[in-house]
Motif scaffolding. Sequence first.
Motif, short mmCIF file in Angstrom:
data_model
loop_
_atom_site.label_atom_id
_atom_site.label_comp_id
_atom_site.label_asym_id
_atom_site.label_seq_id
_atom_site.Cartn_x
_atom_site.Cartn_y
_atom_site.Cartn_z
N HIS A 142 5.64 0.81 -5.43
CA HIS A 142 6.52 1.87 -4.92
C HIS A 142 6.68 1.82 -3.41
O HIS A 142 7.76 2.14 -2.88
CB HIS A 142 6.01 3.24 -5.36
CG HIS A 142 6.43 3.57 -6.77
ND1 HIS A 142 7.73 3.84 -7.10
CD2 HIS A 142 5.72 3.66 -7.91
CE1 HIS A 142 7.81 4.09 -8.40
NE2 HIS A 142 6.60 3.98 -8.92
N ALA A 143 5.63 1.41 -2.69
CA ALA A 143 5.75 1.30 -1.23
C ALA A 143 6.76 0.21 -0.88
O ALA A 143 7.60 0.38 0.01
CB ALA A 143 4.39 0.97 -0.62
N GLN A 144 6.68 -0.89 -1.62
CA GLN A 144 7.61 -1.99 -1.40
C GLN A 144 9.04 -1.58 -1.75
O GLN A 144 9.98 -1.90 -1.01
CB GLN A 144 7.20 -3.21 -2.24
CG GLN A 144 7.99 -4.46 -1.94
CD GLN A 144 7.78 -4.97 -0.53
OE1 GLN A 144 6.69 -5.41 -0.18
NE2 GLN A 144 8.80 -4.89 0.31
N SER A 146 10.21 1.38 -1.60
CA SER A 146 10.66 2.33 -0.58
C SER A 146 11.20 1.59 0.64
O SER A 146 12.31 1.87 1.11
CB SER A 146 9.48 3.23 -0.18
OG SER A 146 9.86 4.07 0.87
N HIS B 56 9.75 7.42 -3.74
CA HIS B 56 8.89 6.24 -3.79
C HIS B 56 7.55 6.51 -3.10
O HIS B 56 6.51 6.02 -3.55
CB HIS B 56 9.59 5.04 -3.13
CG HIS B 56 10.64 4.43 -3.99
ND1 HIS B 56 10.36 3.93 -5.25
CD2 HIS B 56 11.97 4.24 -3.79
CE1 HIS B 56 11.49 3.45 -5.78
NE2 HIS B 56 12.46 3.63 -4.93
N ILE B 57 7.57 7.27 -2.02
CA ILE B 57 6.32 7.57 -1.31
C ILE B 57 5.37 8.35 -2.23
O ILE B 57 4.19 8.01 -2.36
CB ILE B 57 6.60 8.36 -0.01
CG1 ILE B 57 7.23 7.41 1.03
CG2 ILE B 57 5.32 8.98 0.55
CD1 ILE B 57 7.82 8.12 2.24
N PHE B 60 4.08 6.18 -4.91
CA PHE B 60 3.06 5.27 -4.39
C PHE B 60 1.72 6.00 -4.23
O PHE B 60 0.67 5.46 -4.59
CB PHE B 60 3.50 4.70 -3.04
CG PHE B 60 2.42 3.90 -2.37
CD1 PHE B 60 2.11 2.62 -2.82
CD2 PHE B 60 1.69 4.42 -1.31
CE1 PHE B 60 1.09 1.89 -2.23
CE2 PHE B 60 0.68 3.69 -0.71
CZ PHE B 60 0.38 2.42 -1.17
N ASP B 64 -1.57 4.91 -6.03
CA ASP B 64 -2.72 4.58 -5.18
C ASP B 64 -3.94 5.41 -5.59
O ASP B 64 -5.06 4.91 -5.65
CB ASP B 64 -2.34 4.86 -3.72
CG ASP B 64 -3.34 4.28 -2.74
OD1 ASP B 64 -3.67 3.09 -2.89
OD2 ASP B 64 -3.77 5.01 -1.83
N ALA B 86 -0.23 1.74 2.42
CA ALA B 86 1.20 1.49 2.19
C ALA B 86 1.64 0.22 2.93
O ALA B 86 2.38 -0.60 2.38
CB ALA B 86 2.02 2.69 2.66
N TYR B 87 1.16 0.07 4.16
CA TYR B 87 1.52 -1.15 4.92
C TYR B 87 0.90 -2.39 4.30
O TYR B 87 1.50 -3.46 4.30
CB TYR B 87 1.13 -1.00 6.40
CG TYR B 87 2.28 -0.45 7.20
CD1 TYR B 87 3.30 -1.26 7.65
CD2 TYR B 87 2.36 0.91 7.47
CE1 TYR B 87 4.37 -0.75 8.35
CE2 TYR B 87 3.42 1.44 8.18
CZ TYR B 87 4.43 0.60 8.62
OH TYR B 87 5.49 1.11 9.30
N SER B 100 10.47 -6.33 4.06
CA SER B 100 9.84 -5.35 4.95
C SER B 100 10.14 -5.63 6.43
O SER B 100 10.46 -4.71 7.18
CB SER B 100 8.32 -5.34 4.76
OG SER B 100 7.99 -5.26 3.41
#
Lengths: 228, 191
Positions: A142-144, A146, B56-57, B60, B64, B86-87, B100
Motif C-alpha cells: 500500500h505504501a508503494q 500510494s 493507501h496510508i 499500509f 504493517d 513506509a520509506y 518512487s
Amino acid sequence: MIAINDPLLPIYLQFLISDPFHSALALKSSASVPGHALFPTFLALATILATPTIPSDSTSYTYNLIAMHLLLAVPVVAPLFVREKRDRRNEGAILDVFAVYLLLALLTFGYHVYTSITLLYASYWNPAALVASLIRGFSLNHAQSSIASDAVFAAVATLLYIRANNPDKWTKQKVFWIANMVMLGPAVVLPMWFAMTRVELSKKVAEKPVDESKSPSRQEKRKVKKTG
Amino acid sequence: MSSLPTDLLVAKLPWWLGYHVVVLYAVFASLAPFLRRGQFAWPLAALGCLGLAWYHIYSFIYDDFIETSDGDVEHYLNNSDIFVNAYRAVTSDKFGWGWSWQLLAWTCTVCFRIWEAISARQEREAGSTKSSEGEAKVDEAMELPTPLQSVWLIVAGFFGAMSTCGFFLFGRISEKSSCESLSSRVAKLSI
C-alpha cells in the motif's frame, strides 16, 4: 516505455543542452539565486538519490530521510524569515533560475538513464519483462501504491499546468509532452519545461523593442548629452 | 490478540489528532483562495489525490500492524516507526523505486518553484510602493502564494500527498505572473 526511450537519449541530450545553453550564455547574467534556495534544493536531490544506497536498517537511513524533508522545506520556509533582496537577485535573475531548472533537468535525466539501464539489466534486457515488472512494482504494497499513484497524479498535474500555460501551442505540442511524460516521467519533464519556458521568455525579452513612451531612447539620450 | 492498552492509546491520541488537524487545516488554507475565486477543478483534483493517498496510508498502517506486531497493539504503538517503514517499503524493490524516485525528485522542483513564486510576489510588493503602476500589479501578485500560504502548501504535500500540493500550486500560479517582474528587469538592462 523506458526501453523505447534509450535510443532517443542522444536526441534528448542535444535537445536539453544546445538551445537553452546558448540562449543562457547570450544573456550574460551575473546575479544568482540565493544560497538558501539553491543549496538545499540540490542537497535534497542528493539525499533522494542516495536513499536506496543506504541500508534501510541503519540509523543513517532515518537521518537521511529527516535531512531530505528538512532540505526540501528550506526554500519554502526561508522566505518567512528572509525577504528576497531585489538588489542581489537583480540583473538577469531569469538566467539563474533557468540554470537551476536546467541543472535539475539534467541531473534527473542522468539518473533516469541510470535507473532505466539498471532496471533493463534486471529484466534481462527484455523490454516486455521490464514493463511487466514496473506494473507489478506499482502495487507491491500500500505504501508503494500510494507513492506510485501520487507520481502518476504529479505527471497529470504537470501536463495540465503545461497545457494551462501554453494553450496556443498545446494542440501542436501535446503529443511531444505526453510522450516525454510517459518516457521520462514528471521528475525530468517539470524542470525541463520550466527551463524551456524561461528560455522562450528571455528570447522574447531580447526581441522586444524598448517602449519609447515610458523611457527615453538612445538617440534622445545622446541629444540630451549634446545639448546639455 | 491482546486487549487494547487504553493508557497508551490515550497517550498517542493527541499526536494522532494533532497530525490530522494540521493536515486538514493546511488543506483548507490551500483551498480557501480557490473557493474565494469560485474555481473548483484544481482543488477537486487535489482532494481526490489526498483521498486516495490517505486510503493507501491507512491500509499500509493496518498491514504493517498485522505483519510486525502479531496483533499486539501495545507492542506496535511502542516499537513501530510508520514513517521509516513506509520509506523502506518504497525503496526496497528496484522496480518500486522506479516509481518512487520520480515523485521525490519532482518534489524537489516543486519546492524550488514555490520559492520562485514567493520571491516574485515579494518583488512585486516591493515595486508597488514605488509607483502607482505597481498597485495594479499587487492585485495580480495576490495570485501568487504568500510565504505562510506556501508553508501550508508544503505541509499538505509532505503530510498529505505531494500531488495535492502540486494541484494546489499549479492552480494558483502561472508562468507569466512569476516571470513578468524578472523579464521587466532584463528589459531594463537591455535599454
